[in-house]
Motif scaffolding. Sequence first.
Motif, PDB file in Angstrom:
ATOM      1  N   MET A   1       7.235  -6.003  16.452  1.00 53.86           N
ATOM      2  CA  MET A   1       8.137  -5.326  15.550  1.00 53.86           C
ATOM      3  C   MET A   1       7.714  -3.867  15.413  1.00 53.86           C
ATOM      4  SD  MET A   1       8.472  -5.750  11.436  1.00 53.86           S
ATOM      5  CE  MET A   1       9.674  -7.013  11.269  1.00 53.86           C
ATOM      6  N   ILE A   2       8.654  -2.977  15.554  1.00 55.03           N
ATOM      7  CA  ILE A   2       8.415  -1.539  15.414  1.00 55.03           C
ATOM      8  C   ILE A   2       9.369  -1.001  14.356  1.00 55.03           C
ATOM      9  CG2 ILE A   2       8.428   0.710  16.564  1.00 55.03           C
ATOM     10  CD1 ILE A   2       8.051  -0.743  19.224  1.00 55.03           C
ATOM     11  N   LEU A   3       8.831  -0.231  13.418  1.00 50.46           N
ATOM     12  CA  LEU A   3       9.685   0.394  12.415  1.00 50.46           C
ATOM     13  C   LEU A   3       9.135   1.749  12.026  1.00 50.46           C
ATOM     14  CD1 LEU A   3       8.491  -0.051   9.175  1.00 50.46           C
ATOM     15  CD2 LEU A   3       8.740  -2.362  10.003  1.00 50.46           C
ATOM     16  N   ALA A   4       9.972   2.532  11.373  1.00 47.65           N
ATOM     17  CA  ALA A   4       9.567   3.858  10.894  1.00 47.65           C
ATOM     18  C   ALA A   4       9.828   3.940   9.405  1.00 47.65           C
ATOM     19  CB  ALA A   4      10.345   4.951  11.619  1.00 47.65           C
ATOM     20  N   LEU A   5       8.963   4.658   8.716  1.00 44.43           N
ATOM     21  CA  LEU A   5       9.168   4.918   7.295  1.00 44.43           C
ATOM     22  C   LEU A   5       8.616   6.280   6.969  1.00 44.43           C
ATOM     23  CD1 LEU A   5       6.202   4.520   5.773  1.00 44.43           C
ATOM     24  CD2 LEU A   5       6.778   2.133   6.031  1.00 44.43           C
ATOM     25  N   GLN A   6       9.070   6.823   5.860  1.00 48.60           N
ATOM     26  CA  GLN A   6       8.567   8.112   5.400  1.00 48.60           C
ATOM     27  C   GLN A   6       7.621   7.845   4.257  1.00 48.60           C
ATOM     28  OE1 GLN A   6      11.600  10.888   4.218  1.00 48.60           O
ATOM     29  NE2 GLN A   6      10.166  12.581   3.996  1.00 48.60           N
ATOM     30  N   GLY A   7       6.441   8.440   4.306  1.00 47.11           N
ATOM     31  CA  GLY A   7       5.497   8.212   3.234  1.00 47.11           C
ATOM     32  C   GLY A   7       4.126   8.769   3.541  1.00 47.11           C
ATOM     33  N   ASP A   8       3.166   8.302   2.757  1.00 48.66           N
ATOM     34  CA  ASP A   8       1.775   8.724   2.854  1.00 48.66           C
ATOM     35  C   ASP A   8       0.998   7.639   3.591  1.00 48.66           C
ATOM     36  OD1 ASP A   8      -0.916   9.312   2.438  1.00 48.66           O
ATOM     37  OD2 ASP A   8      -0.679   9.734   0.302  1.00 48.66           O
ATOM     38  N   LEU A   9       0.540   7.941   4.778  1.00 47.29           N
ATOM     39  CA  LEU A   9      -0.191   6.995   5.612  1.00 47.29           C
ATOM     40  C   LEU A   9      -1.375   6.377   4.877  1.00 47.29           C
ATOM     41  CD1 LEU A   9      -0.390   6.020   8.664  1.00 47.29           C
ATOM     42  CD2 LEU A   9      -2.027   7.888   8.956  1.00 47.29           C
ATOM     43  N   THR A  10      -2.021   7.145   4.027  1.00 48.99           N
ATOM     44  CA  THR A  10      -3.244   6.673   3.362  1.00 48.99           C
ATOM     45  C   THR A  10      -2.974   5.620   2.287  1.00 48.99           C
ATOM     46  OG1 THR A  10      -3.275   8.398   1.668  1.00 48.99           O
ATOM     47  CG2 THR A  10      -4.386   8.888   3.771  1.00 48.99           C
ATOM     48  N   THR A  11      -1.704   5.385   1.959  1.00 50.80           N
ATOM     49  CA  THR A  11      -1.384   4.405   0.921  1.00 50.80           C
ATOM     50  C   THR A  11      -0.893   3.078   1.490  1.00 50.80           C
ATOM     51  OG1 THR A  11       0.928   5.105   0.695  1.00 50.80           O
ATOM     52  CG2 THR A  11      -0.715   6.258  -0.671  1.00 50.80           C
ATOM     53  N   LEU A  12      -0.768   2.981   2.808  1.00 50.40           N
ATOM     54  CA  LEU A  12      -0.188   1.785   3.407  1.00 50.40           C
ATOM     55  C   LEU A  12      -1.190   0.631   3.463  1.00 50.40           C
ATOM     56  CD1 LEU A  12       1.869   3.327   6.342  1.00 50.40           C
ATOM     57  CD2 LEU A  12       2.627   2.755   4.035  1.00 50.40           C
ATOM     58  N   ALA A  13      -0.743  -0.530   3.020  1.00 52.35           N
ATOM     59  CA  ALA A  13      -1.568  -1.738   3.047  1.00 52.35           C
ATOM     60  C   ALA A  13      -1.321  -2.472   4.368  1.00 52.35           C
ATOM     61  CB  ALA A  13      -1.238  -2.632   1.855  1.00 52.35           C
ATOM     62  N   VAL A  14      -1.933  -1.949   5.424  1.00 49.33           N
ATOM     63  CA  VAL A  14      -1.849  -2.528   6.762  1.00 49.33           C
ATOM     64  C   VAL A  14      -3.280  -2.821   7.225  1.00 49.33           C
ATOM     65  CG1 VAL A  14       0.342  -1.427   7.384  1.00 49.33           C
ATOM     66  CG2 VAL A  14      -1.800  -0.196   7.768  1.00 49.33           C
ATOM     67  N   ASP A  15      -3.389  -3.540   8.330  1.00 52.61           N
ATOM     68  CA  ASP A  15      -4.730  -3.829   8.843  1.00 52.61           C
ATOM     69  C   ASP A  15      -5.441  -2.564   9.309  1.00 52.61           C
ATOM     70  OD1 ASP A  15      -4.274  -6.541   8.377  1.00 52.61           O
ATOM     71  OD2 ASP A  15      -3.691  -6.949  10.446  1.00 52.61           O
ATOM     72  N   ALA A  16      -4.685  -1.629   9.900  1.00 52.78           N
ATOM     73  CA  ALA A  16      -5.294  -0.386  10.397  1.00 52.78           C
ATOM     74  C   ALA A  16      -4.306   0.762  10.312  1.00 52.78           C
ATOM     75  CB  ALA A  16      -5.753  -0.547  11.842  1.00 52.78           C
ATOM     76  N   ILE A  17      -4.833   1.925  10.005  1.00 51.28           N
ATOM     77  CA  ILE A  17      -4.067   3.163  10.143  1.00 51.28           C
ATOM     78  C   ILE A  17      -4.726   3.969  11.246  1.00 51.28           C
ATOM     79  CG2 ILE A  17      -3.182   3.222   7.780  1.00 51.28           C
ATOM     80  CD1 ILE A  17      -5.315   5.389   7.153  1.00 51.28           C
ATOM     81  N   VAL A  18      -3.934   4.817  11.881  1.00 51.42           N
ATOM     82  CA  VAL A  18      -4.451   5.657  12.959  1.00 51.42           C
ATOM     83  C   VAL A  18      -4.647   7.065  12.424  1.00 51.42           C
ATOM     84  CG1 VAL A  18      -3.999   6.604  15.254  1.00 51.42           C
ATOM     85  CG2 VAL A  18      -3.387   4.222  14.731  1.00 51.42           C
ATOM     86  N   ASN A  19      -5.806   7.601  12.710  1.00 54.62           N
ATOM     87  CA  ASN A  19      -6.149   8.956  12.315  1.00 54.62           C
ATOM     88  C   ASN A  19      -5.953   9.897  13.493  1.00 54.62           C
ATOM     89  OD1 ASN A  19      -7.213  11.264  11.196  1.00 54.62           O
ATOM     90  ND2 ASN A  19      -9.338  10.579  11.275  1.00 54.62           N
ATOM     91  N   ALA A  20      -5.112  10.888  13.325  1.00 53.17           N
ATOM     92  CA  ALA A  20      -4.965  11.954  14.318  1.00 53.17           C
ATOM     93  C   ALA A  20      -6.142  12.899  14.106  1.00 53.17           C
ATOM     94  CB  ALA A  20      -3.630  12.667  14.146  1.00 53.17           C
TER      95      ALA A  20
END
Length: 166
Positions: A1-20
């Motif tokens: 599943m792929i989706l897009a949202l607008q928001g603050d990456l640091t607030t997402l409750a996911v297993d991992a966020i990617v840091n640029a």
Amino acid sequence: MILALQGDLTTLAVDAIVNAANSSLLGGGGVDCAIHRQAGSQLLEECRSLGGLKTGEAKITRGYNLPAQHVIHTVGPIWQGGGHNEPELLANCYQNSLHLATTHNIHSIAFPCISTGIYGFPAEQAAKIAVQTTRAYLAKNEPGIKVIFCCFSTADLARYQQLINH
């Protein structure tokens, strides 16, 4: 599943966020700064032990004070007109990050718009590379991972949603 949202990456409750990230992994501007600020000083300590990164590579750390359990750090290419393998290097960021997610049993991952800020990669081209590379990886390797493209701007969100829906 792929989706897009607008928001603050640091607030997402996911297993991992990617840091640029930048190649030192020791913090920088934009998304990198926000992630380090939210995660706390332990993230910087762990990053010091990693020995940096080359463009297109990825490494994983704990998320510390972030809602995400992990941070996958990747270094996007600096846009130099497109003749210095920038598209391939950007695709490598997504492939290598997704590979780390697969090998670390991560089921949800959120990406920022890698290289489109101060690194100057054209946003439209970067979004196409991101979505195409992610689709190809998931189809071949791990269709069960939920991938979120977390966009800062309304324009980026519209761009990603159009690409995902076609």
